[in-house]
Design a protein around this motif. Structure first.
Motif, PDB file in Angstrom:
ATOM      1  N   PRO A 196     -13.008   4.242 -28.259  1.00  0.00           N
ATOM      2  CA  PRO A 196     -12.464   3.026 -28.853  1.00  0.00           C
ATOM      3  C   PRO A 196     -13.051   1.769 -28.207  1.00  0.00           C
ATOM      4  O   PRO A 196     -13.155   1.678 -26.983  1.00  0.00           O
ATOM      5  CB  PRO A 196     -10.969   3.141 -28.543  1.00  0.00           C
ATOM      6  CG  PRO A 196     -10.919   3.889 -27.249  1.00  0.00           C
ATOM      7  CD  PRO A 196     -12.112   4.828 -27.249  1.00  0.00           C
ATOM      8  N   THR A 197     -13.443   0.818 -29.029  1.00  0.00           N
ATOM      9  CA  THR A 197     -13.938  -0.468 -28.549  1.00  0.00           C
ATOM     10  C   THR A 197     -13.356  -1.572 -29.426  1.00  0.00           C
ATOM     11  O   THR A 197     -12.777  -1.305 -30.483  1.00  0.00           O
ATOM     12  CB  THR A 197     -15.472  -0.540 -28.582  1.00  0.00           C
ATOM     13  OG1 THR A 197     -15.927  -0.241 -29.921  1.00  0.00           O
ATOM     14  CG2 THR A 197     -16.097   0.455 -27.609  1.00  0.00           C
ATOM     15  N   SER A 198     -13.510  -2.804 -28.974  1.00  0.00           N
ATOM     16  CA  SER A 198     -13.010  -3.950 -29.729  1.00  0.00           C
ATOM     17  C   SER A 198     -14.044  -5.050 -29.761  1.00  0.00           C
ATOM     18  O   SER A 198     -14.804  -5.236 -28.801  1.00  0.00           O
ATOM     19  CB  SER A 198     -11.715  -4.487 -29.096  1.00  0.00           C
ATOM     20  OG  SER A 198     -10.683  -3.538 -29.130  1.00  0.00           O
ATOM     21  N   GLN A 199     -14.062  -5.788 -30.841  1.00  0.00           N
ATOM     22  CA  GLN A 199     -14.871  -6.998 -30.962  1.00  0.00           C
ATOM     23  C   GLN A 199     -13.920  -8.165 -31.189  1.00  0.00           C
ATOM     24  O   GLN A 199     -13.145  -8.160 -32.155  1.00  0.00           O
ATOM     25  CB  GLN A 199     -15.864  -6.895 -32.121  1.00  0.00           C
ATOM     26  CG  GLN A 199     -16.944  -5.852 -31.926  1.00  0.00           C
ATOM     27  CD  GLN A 199     -17.888  -5.767 -33.119  1.00  0.00           C
ATOM     28  OE1 GLN A 199     -17.711  -6.462 -34.118  1.00  0.00           O
ATOM     29  NE2 GLN A 199     -18.871  -4.898 -33.019  1.00  0.00           N
ATOM     30  N   ILE A 200     -13.945  -9.140 -30.318  1.00  0.00           N
ATOM     31  CA  ILE A 200     -13.074 -10.299 -30.443  1.00  0.00           C
ATOM     32  C   ILE A 200     -13.716 -11.305 -31.392  1.00  0.00           C
ATOM     33  O   ILE A 200     -14.833 -11.773 -31.156  1.00  0.00           O
ATOM     34  CB  ILE A 200     -12.801 -10.937 -29.078  1.00  0.00           C
ATOM     35  CG1 ILE A 200     -12.064  -9.946 -28.171  1.00  0.00           C
ATOM     36  CG2 ILE A 200     -11.990 -12.231 -29.235  1.00  0.00           C
ATOM     37  CD1 ILE A 200     -11.825 -10.454 -26.753  1.00  0.00           C
ATOM     38  N   LEU A 201     -13.011 -11.611 -32.475  1.00  0.00           N
ATOM     39  CA  LEU A 201     -13.513 -12.573 -33.466  1.00  0.00           C
ATOM     40  C   LEU A 201     -13.018 -13.984 -33.187  1.00  0.00           C
ATOM     41  O   LEU A 201     -13.699 -14.955 -33.503  1.00  0.00           O
ATOM     42  CB  LEU A 201     -13.067 -12.152 -34.873  1.00  0.00           C
ATOM     43  CG  LEU A 201     -13.466 -10.752 -35.336  1.00  0.00           C
ATOM     44  CD1 LEU A 201     -12.928 -10.503 -36.739  1.00  0.00           C
ATOM     45  CD2 LEU A 201     -14.975 -10.588 -35.307  1.00  0.00           C
ATOM     46  N   ASP A 202     -11.802 -14.076 -32.602  1.00  0.00           N
ATOM     47  CA  ASP A 202     -11.232 -15.395 -32.336  1.00  0.00           C
ATOM     48  C   ASP A 202     -10.195 -15.278 -31.231  1.00  0.00           C
ATOM     49  O   ASP A 202      -9.420 -14.319 -31.193  1.00  0.00           O
ATOM     50  CB  ASP A 202     -10.571 -15.962 -33.605  1.00  0.00           C
ATOM     51  CG  ASP A 202      -9.907 -17.310 -33.359  1.00  0.00           C
ATOM     52  OD1 ASP A 202     -10.572 -18.206 -32.810  1.00  0.00           O
ATOM     53  OD2 ASP A 202      -8.716 -17.454 -33.699  1.00  0.00           O
ATOM     54  N   PHE A 203     -10.207 -16.260 -30.327  1.00  0.00           N
ATOM     55  CA  PHE A 203      -9.163 -16.377 -29.321  1.00  0.00           C
ATOM     56  C   PHE A 203      -8.863 -17.851 -29.146  1.00  0.00           C
ATOM     57  O   PHE A 203      -9.741 -18.626 -28.754  1.00  0.00           O
ATOM     58  CB  PHE A 203      -9.587 -15.748 -27.993  1.00  0.00           C
ATOM     59  CG  PHE A 203      -8.547 -15.885 -26.908  1.00  0.00           C
ATOM     60  CD1 PHE A 203      -7.315 -15.256 -27.035  1.00  0.00           C
ATOM     61  CD2 PHE A 203      -8.794 -16.655 -25.781  1.00  0.00           C
ATOM     62  CE1 PHE A 203      -6.350 -15.383 -26.045  1.00  0.00           C
ATOM     63  CE2 PHE A 203      -7.833 -16.788 -24.791  1.00  0.00           C
ATOM     64  CZ  PHE A 203      -6.606 -16.153 -24.921  1.00  0.00           C
ATOM     65  N   SER A 204      -7.647 -18.243 -29.461  1.00  0.00           N
ATOM     66  CA  SER A 204      -7.299 -19.657 -29.443  1.00  0.00           C
ATOM     67  C   SER A 204      -5.825 -19.829 -29.142  1.00  0.00           C
ATOM     68  O   SER A 204      -5.049 -18.863 -29.168  1.00  0.00           O
ATOM     69  CB  SER A 204      -7.652 -20.311 -30.788  1.00  0.00           C
ATOM     70  OG  SER A 204      -7.021 -19.612 -31.856  1.00  0.00           O
ATOM     71  N   ILE A 205      -5.442 -21.053 -28.856  1.00  0.00           N
ATOM     72  CA  ILE A 205      -4.034 -21.401 -28.662  1.00  0.00           C
ATOM     73  C   ILE A 205      -3.596 -22.229 -29.861  1.00  0.00           C
ATOM     74  O   ILE A 205      -4.247 -23.204 -30.223  1.00  0.00           O
ATOM     75  CB  ILE A 205      -3.822 -22.189 -27.361  1.00  0.00           C
ATOM     76  CG1 ILE A 205      -4.177 -21.318 -26.158  1.00  0.00           C
ATOM     77  CG2 ILE A 205      -2.372 -22.664 -27.251  1.00  0.00           C
ATOM     78  CD1 ILE A 205      -4.079 -22.037 -24.822  1.00  0.00           C
ATOM     79  N   ILE A 206      -2.492 -21.807 -30.493  1.00  0.00           N
ATOM     80  CA  ILE A 206      -2.009 -22.492 -31.688  1.00  0.00           C
ATOM     81  C   ILE A 206      -0.514 -22.786 -31.546  1.00  0.00           C
ATOM     82  O   ILE A 206       0.168 -22.239 -30.673  1.00  0.00           O
ATOM     83  CB  ILE A 206      -2.236 -21.652 -32.960  1.00  0.00           C
ATOM     84  CG1 ILE A 206      -1.415 -20.344 -32.889  1.00  0.00           C
ATOM     85  CG2 ILE A 206      -3.723 -21.350 -33.161  1.00  0.00           C
ATOM     86  CD1 ILE A 206      -1.400 -19.557 -34.189  1.00  0.00           C
ATOM     87  N   ASN A 207      -0.022 -23.679 -32.399  1.00  0.00           N
ATOM     88  CA  ASN A 207       1.420 -23.897 -32.513  1.00  0.00           C
ATOM     89  C   ASN A 207       1.971 -22.871 -33.484  1.00  0.00           C
ATOM     90  O   ASN A 207       1.480 -22.745 -34.608  1.00  0.00           O
ATOM     91  CB  ASN A 207       1.716 -25.302 -33.032  1.00  0.00           C
ATOM     92  CG  ASN A 207       1.275 -26.378 -32.067  1.00  0.00           C
ATOM     93  OD1 ASN A 207       1.391 -26.219 -30.847  1.00  0.00           O
ATOM     94  ND2 ASN A 207       0.758 -27.477 -32.599  1.00  0.00           N
ATOM     95  N   LEU A 230       0.700 -13.921 -28.801  1.00  0.00           N
ATOM     96  CA  LEU A 230       1.326 -13.755 -27.495  1.00  0.00           C
ATOM     97  C   LEU A 230       1.834 -15.102 -26.994  1.00  0.00           C
ATOM     98  O   LEU A 230       1.089 -16.089 -27.047  1.00  0.00           O
ATOM     99  CB  LEU A 230       0.326 -13.196 -26.478  1.00  0.00           C
ATOM    100  CG  LEU A 230      -0.348 -11.858 -26.786  1.00  0.00           C
ATOM    101  CD1 LEU A 230      -1.616 -11.709 -25.969  1.00  0.00           C
ATOM    102  CD2 LEU A 230       0.607 -10.712 -26.485  1.00  0.00           C
ATOM    103  N   PRO A 231       3.054 -15.186 -26.484  1.00  0.00           N
ATOM    104  CA  PRO A 231       3.561 -16.469 -25.972  1.00  0.00           C
ATOM    105  C   PRO A 231       2.784 -16.920 -24.736  1.00  0.00           C
ATOM    106  O   PRO A 231       2.619 -16.154 -23.781  1.00  0.00           O
ATOM    107  CB  PRO A 231       5.019 -16.163 -25.612  1.00  0.00           C
ATOM    108  CG  PRO A 231       5.354 -14.906 -26.365  1.00  0.00           C
ATOM    109  CD  PRO A 231       4.082 -14.128 -26.436  1.00  0.00           C
ATOM    110  N   THR A 232       2.301 -18.153 -24.745  1.00  0.00           N
ATOM    111  CA  THR A 232       1.584 -18.670 -23.567  1.00  0.00           C
ATOM    112  C   THR A 232       2.520 -18.824 -22.375  1.00  0.00           C
ATOM    113  O   THR A 232       2.073 -18.758 -21.226  1.00  0.00           O
ATOM    114  CB  THR A 232       0.932 -20.019 -23.875  1.00  0.00           C
ATOM    115  OG1 THR A 232       1.952 -20.957 -24.267  1.00  0.00           O
ATOM    116  CG2 THR A 232      -0.093 -19.903 -24.994  1.00  0.00           C
ATOM    117  N   SER A 233       3.806 -19.008 -22.643  1.00  0.00           N
ATOM    118  CA  SER A 233       4.767 -19.197 -21.548  1.00  0.00           C
ATOM    119  C   SER A 233       4.928 -17.932 -20.717  1.00  0.00           C
ATOM    120  O   SER A 233       5.237 -18.004 -19.517  1.00  0.00           O
ATOM    121  CB  SER A 233       6.124 -19.633 -22.109  1.00  0.00           C
ATOM    122  OG  SER A 233       6.616 -18.667 -23.039  1.00  0.00           O
TER     123      SER A 233
END
Length: 245
Positions: free
Chosen positions: A99-110, A148-151
């Motif tokens: 199993p492997t993963s490709q990250i398409l997007d990682f960001s912080i949103i409201n 995921l909650p940033t807090s």
């Protein structure tokens, strides 16, 4: 061999022989199926009969064709029993897969109202949004969006996510102890974007899985996955000891 005196259609008997050869390992995943001529000569049947059997097997995604190369045995669906909390990565390793993963997007949103309600957060709270393609033996099988909650997970970065599986990071970097997860399943057709990343068409049946993961203190994760319907099957174990009849 085929029984030409049987009331069972010859093409169906041929299908059964091929399926049995797959089951016992005589025909392995991604290996080439014998040619139509080979089947005709071996079983003394018409090419039309062979083609009908092949067409039915292809329709049921037991085999697949590559233009100019031939017909091949499709990989078996991965059997995922739903009896306890599981990690995609760990379960695939148990099955002997890579199993492997490709990250398409990682960001912080409201977070919007839907996400805030699911994660039990105030509206417009900050969350990480992680979009990944999950692959098994380099084959795209799952389009996954995780919130995921940033807090709860401060200072989570893209570099950290590239180092090891997400659940391993949550356990080792943030001392999270998983309590349970709730999953809901829906039959869907993928969007154009999802289909493109999964190498399927927008008409191929897929499964949408919504997972909410709990620790002893928090709701820590909300994940929506689009899973290729031709690669996975999910099995629920019903325990008769807890039945009501």
């Amino acid at each position: 061999m085929l029984n030409k005196d049987s009331r069972i259609a010859l093409y169906y008997q041929l299908m059964d022989i091929i399926l049995n050869d797959i089951e016992v390992g005589n025909l392995k995943e991604n290996t080439k199926l014998p040619s139509e001529r080979d089947f005709c000569e071996k079983f003394k049947i018409s090419r039309a009969t062979v083609r009908q059997a092949i067409a039915e097997l292809e329709k049921n995604k037991i085999i697949y064709k590559i233009q100019g190369k031939g017909t091949f045995i499709a990989p078996k669906k991965l059997d995922q029993p739903l009896i306890k909390f599981y990690s995609f990565t760990e379960e695939m390793i148990k099955l002997g897969k890579n199993p492997t993963s490709q990250i398409l997007d990682f960001s912080i949103i409201n977070c919007d109202e839907r996400i805030s309600n699911t994660l039990n957060l105030d509206i417009l709270s900050k969350v990480y949004k992680l979009v990944r393609i999950r692959l098994i033996d380099d084959l795209p099988t799952m389009y996954e969006t995780t919130y995921l909650p940033t807090s709860i997970f401060p200072n989570l970065t893209l570099d950290i996510l590239k180092e090891k599986p997400l659940y391993t990071i949550l356990k080792e970097n943030y001392n999270i102890k998983f309590l349970k997860a709730e999953e809901s399943f829906f039959p869907i057709l993928p969007t154009e974007e999802e289909a493109s990343f999964l190498n399927v068409s927008t008409y191929d049946p897929s499964i949408k899985i919504q997972r909410v993961t709990f620790s002893s203190e928090y709701i820590i994760e909300f994940t929506e996955s689009i899973v290729r319907g031709d690669k996975f099957k999910y099995k629920v174990i019903l325990d008769a000891d807890n039945s009501t009849f």
